[in-house]
Design an enzyme around this catalytic site. Structure first.
Site, PDB file in Angstrom:
ATOM      1  N   GLU A   1      -6.027   2.061  -1.405  1.00  0.00           N
ATOM      2  CA  GLU A   1      -4.641   2.204  -1.866  1.00  0.00           C
ATOM      3  C   GLU A   1      -3.860   0.903  -1.723  1.00  0.00           C
ATOM      4  O   GLU A   1      -2.637   0.897  -1.795  1.00  0.00           O
ATOM      5  CB  GLU A   1      -3.935   3.321  -1.089  1.00  0.00           C
ATOM      6  CG  GLU A   1      -3.556   3.009   0.343  1.00  0.00           C
ATOM      7  CD  GLU A   1      -4.664   3.267   1.347  1.00  0.00           C
ATOM      8  OE1 GLU A   1      -4.354   3.446   2.539  1.00  0.00           O
ATOM      9  OE2 GLU A   1      -5.850   3.280   0.958  1.00  0.00           O
TER      10      GLU A   1
ATOM     11  N   ASP B   1       0.841  -1.201   0.000  1.00  0.00           N
ATOM     12  CA  ASP B   1       0.000   0.000   0.000  1.00  0.00           C
ATOM     13  C   ASP B   1       0.873   1.246   0.000  1.00  0.00           C
ATOM     14  O   ASP B   1       2.083   1.193   0.231  1.00  0.00           O
ATOM     15  CB  ASP B   1      -1.000   0.005   1.165  1.00  0.00           C
ATOM     16  CG  ASP B   1      -0.331   0.015   2.530  1.00  0.00           C
ATOM     17  OD1 ASP B   1       0.911   0.129   2.592  1.00  0.00           O
ATOM     18  OD2 ASP B   1      -1.041  -0.077   3.546  1.00  0.00           O
TER      19      ASP B   1
ATOM     20  N   ASP C   1      -6.489   9.897  -6.842  1.00  0.00           N
ATOM     21  CA  ASP C   1      -6.781   8.934  -7.908  1.00  0.00           C
ATOM     22  C   ASP C   1      -5.650   8.882  -8.931  1.00  0.00           C
ATOM     23  O   ASP C   1      -5.308   7.801  -9.441  1.00  0.00           O
ATOM     24  CB  ASP C   1      -8.095   9.313  -8.613  1.00  0.00           C
ATOM     25  CG  ASP C   1      -9.321   8.998  -7.772  1.00  0.00           C
ATOM     26  OD1 ASP C   1      -9.178   8.314  -6.746  1.00  0.00           O
ATOM     27  OD2 ASP C   1     -10.423   9.444  -8.139  1.00  0.00           O
TER      28      ASP C   1
END
Length: 208
Positions: free
Chosen positions: A116, A73, A90
Protein backbone atom coordinates in the site's frame (compact mmCIF):
# COMPACT_ATOMS: atom_id res chain seq x y z
CA UNK A 1 7.99 0.95 -55.12
CA UNK A 2 11.19 -0.33 -56.75
CA UNK A 3 14.18 0.07 -54.46
CA UNK A 4 11.95 0.78 -51.47
CA UNK A 5 10.89 -1.34 -48.51
CA UNK A 6 7.97 -3.62 -49.44
CA UNK A 7 4.75 -2.62 -47.67
CA UNK A 8 4.30 -6.12 -46.24
CA UNK A 9 7.78 -6.14 -44.73
CA UNK A 10 7.32 -2.63 -43.36
CA UNK A 11 4.03 -3.69 -41.77
CA UNK A 12 5.70 -6.69 -40.10
CA UNK A 13 8.56 -4.54 -38.79
CA UNK A 14 6.10 -2.03 -37.33
CA UNK A 15 4.15 -4.87 -35.72
CA UNK A 16 7.32 -6.29 -34.11
CA UNK A 17 8.39 -2.83 -32.91
CA UNK A 18 4.92 -2.20 -31.48
CA UNK A 19 4.95 -5.51 -29.60
CA UNK A 20 8.43 -4.82 -28.21
CA UNK A 21 7.40 -1.34 -27.07
CA UNK A 22 4.27 -2.73 -25.42
CA UNK A 23 6.27 -5.46 -23.65
CA UNK A 24 8.76 -2.87 -22.38
CA UNK A 25 6.00 -0.58 -21.18
CA UNK A 26 4.29 -3.44 -19.34
CA UNK A 27 7.55 -4.44 -17.66
CA UNK A 28 7.82 -0.92 -16.20
CA UNK A 29 4.26 -0.74 -14.87
CA UNK A 30 2.56 -2.23 -11.85
CA UNK A 31 -0.14 -4.54 -13.25
CA UNK A 32 -2.72 -3.61 -10.60
CA UNK A 33 -2.51 0.18 -10.54
CA UNK A 34 -0.87 1.04 -13.86
CA UNK A 35 1.72 3.22 -12.09
CA UNK A 36 5.45 2.66 -12.42
CA UNK A 37 6.56 -0.39 -10.44
CA UNK A 38 9.26 -0.88 -7.80
CA UNK A 39 11.81 -2.12 -10.34
CA UNK A 40 11.36 1.00 -12.47
CA UNK A 41 11.75 3.18 -9.37
CA UNK A 42 15.50 2.62 -9.08
CA UNK A 43 16.20 3.48 -12.71
CA UNK A 44 13.98 6.56 -12.73
CA UNK A 45 15.48 7.85 -9.49
CA UNK A 46 18.96 7.54 -10.97
CA UNK A 47 17.81 9.64 -13.91
CA UNK A 48 16.31 12.23 -11.56
CA UNK A 49 19.56 12.31 -9.57
CA UNK A 50 21.60 12.91 -12.72
CA UNK A 51 19.22 15.61 -13.92
CA UNK A 52 19.25 17.30 -10.51
CA UNK A 53 23.05 17.29 -10.45
CA UNK A 54 23.20 18.83 -13.93
CA UNK A 55 20.74 21.56 -12.99
CA UNK A 56 22.68 22.39 -9.84
CA UNK A 57 25.91 22.69 -11.86
CA UNK A 58 24.12 24.90 -14.37
CA UNK A 59 22.91 27.05 -11.46
CA UNK A 60 26.60 27.61 -10.63
CA UNK A 61 26.25 26.53 -7.02
CA UNK A 62 23.24 28.68 -6.19
CA UNK A 63 20.87 27.26 -3.59
CA UNK A 64 17.62 25.62 -4.52
CA UNK A 65 16.33 22.25 -5.63
CA UNK A 66 14.70 21.05 -8.80
CA UNK A 67 12.62 18.19 -7.44
CA UNK A 68 11.00 16.77 -4.32
CA UNK A 69 10.37 13.17 -3.35
CA UNK A 70 7.31 11.95 -1.44
CA UNK A 71 6.21 8.58 -0.16
CA UNK A 72 2.78 7.79 1.25
CA UNK A 73 0.76 4.84 2.42
CA UNK A 74 -2.84 4.06 3.33
CA UNK A 75 -3.58 4.31 7.04
CA UNK A 76 -4.75 1.04 8.62
CA UNK A 77 -4.78 -0.71 5.25
CA UNK A 78 -4.45 -4.15 6.85
CA UNK A 79 -7.87 -3.63 8.43
CA UNK A 80 -9.37 -3.29 4.96
CA UNK A 81 -8.00 -6.66 3.87
CA UNK A 82 -8.92 -8.31 7.16
CA UNK A 83 -12.46 -6.95 7.32
CA UNK A 84 -13.50 -6.81 3.66
CA UNK A 85 -11.08 -9.13 1.86
CA UNK A 86 -8.21 -8.63 -0.56
CA UNK A 87 -10.50 -7.95 -3.51
CA UNK A 88 -11.75 -4.76 -1.84
CA UNK A 89 -8.21 -3.98 -0.74
CA UNK A 90 -7.08 -4.15 -4.36
CA UNK A 91 -9.94 -1.88 -5.37
CA UNK A 92 -8.80 0.70 -2.82
CA UNK A 93 -5.31 0.62 -4.34
CA UNK A 94 -6.66 0.95 -7.89
CA UNK A 95 -8.86 3.91 -6.97
CA UNK A 96 -6.08 5.51 -4.93
CA UNK A 97 -3.79 5.24 -7.96
CA UNK A 98 -6.48 6.95 -10.03
CA UNK A 99 -6.72 9.79 -7.50
CA UNK A 100 -2.93 10.08 -7.59
CA UNK A 101 -2.88 10.43 -11.38
CA UNK A 102 -5.62 13.06 -11.18
CA UNK A 103 -3.79 15.03 -8.49
CA UNK A 104 -0.31 15.42 -9.92
CA UNK A 105 1.16 16.87 -13.09
CA UNK A 106 2.01 14.99 -16.24
CA UNK A 107 5.72 15.50 -15.65
CA UNK A 108 5.67 14.07 -12.11
CA UNK A 109 6.70 10.44 -11.63
CA UNK A 110 4.21 8.16 -9.87
CA UNK A 111 5.14 4.76 -8.44
CA UNK A 112 3.57 1.93 -6.55
CA UNK A 113 6.51 1.30 -4.27
CA UNK A 114 5.12 -1.88 -2.75
CA UNK A 115 1.96 -3.09 -1.02
CA UNK A 116 0.00 0.00 0.00
CA UNK A 117 3.05 2.28 -0.35
CA UNK A 118 3.30 4.78 -3.19
CA UNK A 119 5.99 7.27 -4.20
CA UNK A 120 5.94 10.52 -6.15
CA UNK A 121 8.74 12.60 -7.64
CA UNK A 122 7.53 16.19 -8.07
CA UNK A 123 9.52 17.82 -10.84
CA UNK A 124 10.55 21.49 -10.62
CA UNK A 125 9.18 21.83 -7.09
CA UNK A 126 10.64 23.15 -3.86
CA UNK A 127 9.42 22.11 -0.42
CA UNK A 128 6.70 24.76 -0.26
CA UNK A 129 5.26 23.85 -3.67
CA UNK A 130 5.47 20.16 -2.81
CA UNK A 131 3.73 20.70 0.54
CA UNK A 132 0.82 22.50 -1.13
CA UNK A 133 0.41 19.83 -3.81
CA UNK A 134 0.64 16.96 -1.35
CA UNK A 135 -1.81 18.57 1.05
CA UNK A 136 -4.33 18.99 -1.77
CA UNK A 137 -3.87 15.33 -2.60
CA UNK A 138 -4.20 14.27 1.04
CA UNK A 139 -7.48 16.17 1.37
CA UNK A 140 -8.75 14.74 -1.93
CA UNK A 141 -8.18 11.21 -0.66
CA UNK A 142 -9.72 12.02 2.72
CA UNK A 143 -12.89 13.31 1.04
CA UNK A 144 -13.24 10.32 -1.30
CA UNK A 145 -15.71 7.57 -0.40
CA UNK A 146 -14.32 4.18 -1.43
CA UNK A 147 -17.06 1.69 -2.40
CA UNK A 148 -18.08 -0.53 0.54
CA UNK A 149 -15.09 0.74 2.55
CA UNK A 150 -15.96 4.37 3.10
CA UNK A 151 -13.37 7.04 3.77
CA UNK A 152 -9.66 6.30 4.08
CA UNK A 153 -6.70 8.54 4.80
CA UNK A 154 -3.05 8.55 3.83
CA UNK A 155 0.12 9.57 5.65
CA UNK A 156 2.73 11.33 3.55
CA UNK A 157 6.42 12.03 4.04
CA UNK A 158 8.38 14.23 1.67
CA UNK A 159 11.79 15.79 1.21
CA UNK A 160 13.77 17.85 -1.27
CA UNK A 161 16.30 16.23 -3.56
CA UNK A 162 19.69 17.81 -3.01
CA UNK A 163 23.00 17.55 -4.75
CA UNK A 164 23.64 14.32 -6.63
CA UNK A 165 19.97 13.54 -6.10
CA UNK A 166 20.29 12.49 -2.46
CA UNK A 167 17.82 13.75 0.11
CA UNK A 168 18.69 17.15 1.47
CA UNK A 169 17.59 18.60 4.76
CA UNK A 170 16.07 22.05 4.36
CA UNK A 171 14.85 24.44 7.03
CA UNK A 172 11.20 25.17 6.34
CA UNK A 173 8.33 26.35 8.50
CA UNK A 174 4.99 24.88 7.39
CA UNK A 175 1.71 26.77 7.69
CA UNK A 176 -0.43 26.41 10.78
CA UNK A 177 -1.86 22.86 10.73
CA UNK A 178 -5.59 22.22 10.48
CA UNK A 179 -6.56 18.62 9.95
CA UNK A 180 -3.02 17.88 8.79
CA UNK A 181 -0.29 17.08 11.25
CA UNK A 182 3.08 18.50 10.22
CA UNK A 183 6.08 17.01 11.98
CA UNK A 184 9.79 16.70 11.38
CA UNK A 185 11.38 13.30 11.35
CA UNK A 186 14.82 11.86 10.68
CA UNK A 187 13.48 8.32 10.45
CA UNK A 188 13.40 6.38 7.22
CA UNK A 189 10.25 6.30 5.14
CA UNK A 190 9.35 2.84 6.48
CA UNK A 191 8.71 4.45 9.86
CA UNK A 192 6.81 7.51 8.67
CA UNK A 193 3.30 6.16 9.18
CA UNK A 194 1.85 6.45 12.65
CA UNK A 195 -1.57 5.24 11.57
CA UNK A 196 -3.08 8.72 11.35
CA UNK A 197 -3.56 11.09 8.44
CA UNK A 198 -0.49 13.26 8.28
CA UNK A 199 1.75 15.29 6.02
CA UNK A 200 5.39 15.36 7.06
CA UNK A 201 8.68 16.47 5.65
CA UNK A 202 11.57 14.11 6.26
CA UNK A 203 15.04 15.43 6.96
CA UNK A 204 18.14 13.49 6.03
CA UNK A 205 21.61 14.98 5.92
CA UNK A 206 23.09 15.47 2.48
CA UNK A 207 26.15 13.35 2.05
CA UNK A 208 29.24 15.28 0.98
Amino acid sequence: RDGGVPCELLSKLLHVYSNQSLTLARSELDPLTGLYNRQTFDDRMRRVAQSTARQRRAADGRTGTSACFAIFDVDHFKQVNDQFGHMYGDEVLILLARLTVQSFRHGDLLFRYGGEEFAVVLANADLEIAAAALERFRRKVEAYAFPQIGHKTVSIGFTALGKAGVFKSLKWSPPEPSKSTFTTSSKKSKALSSGSSALRWLAERTRS
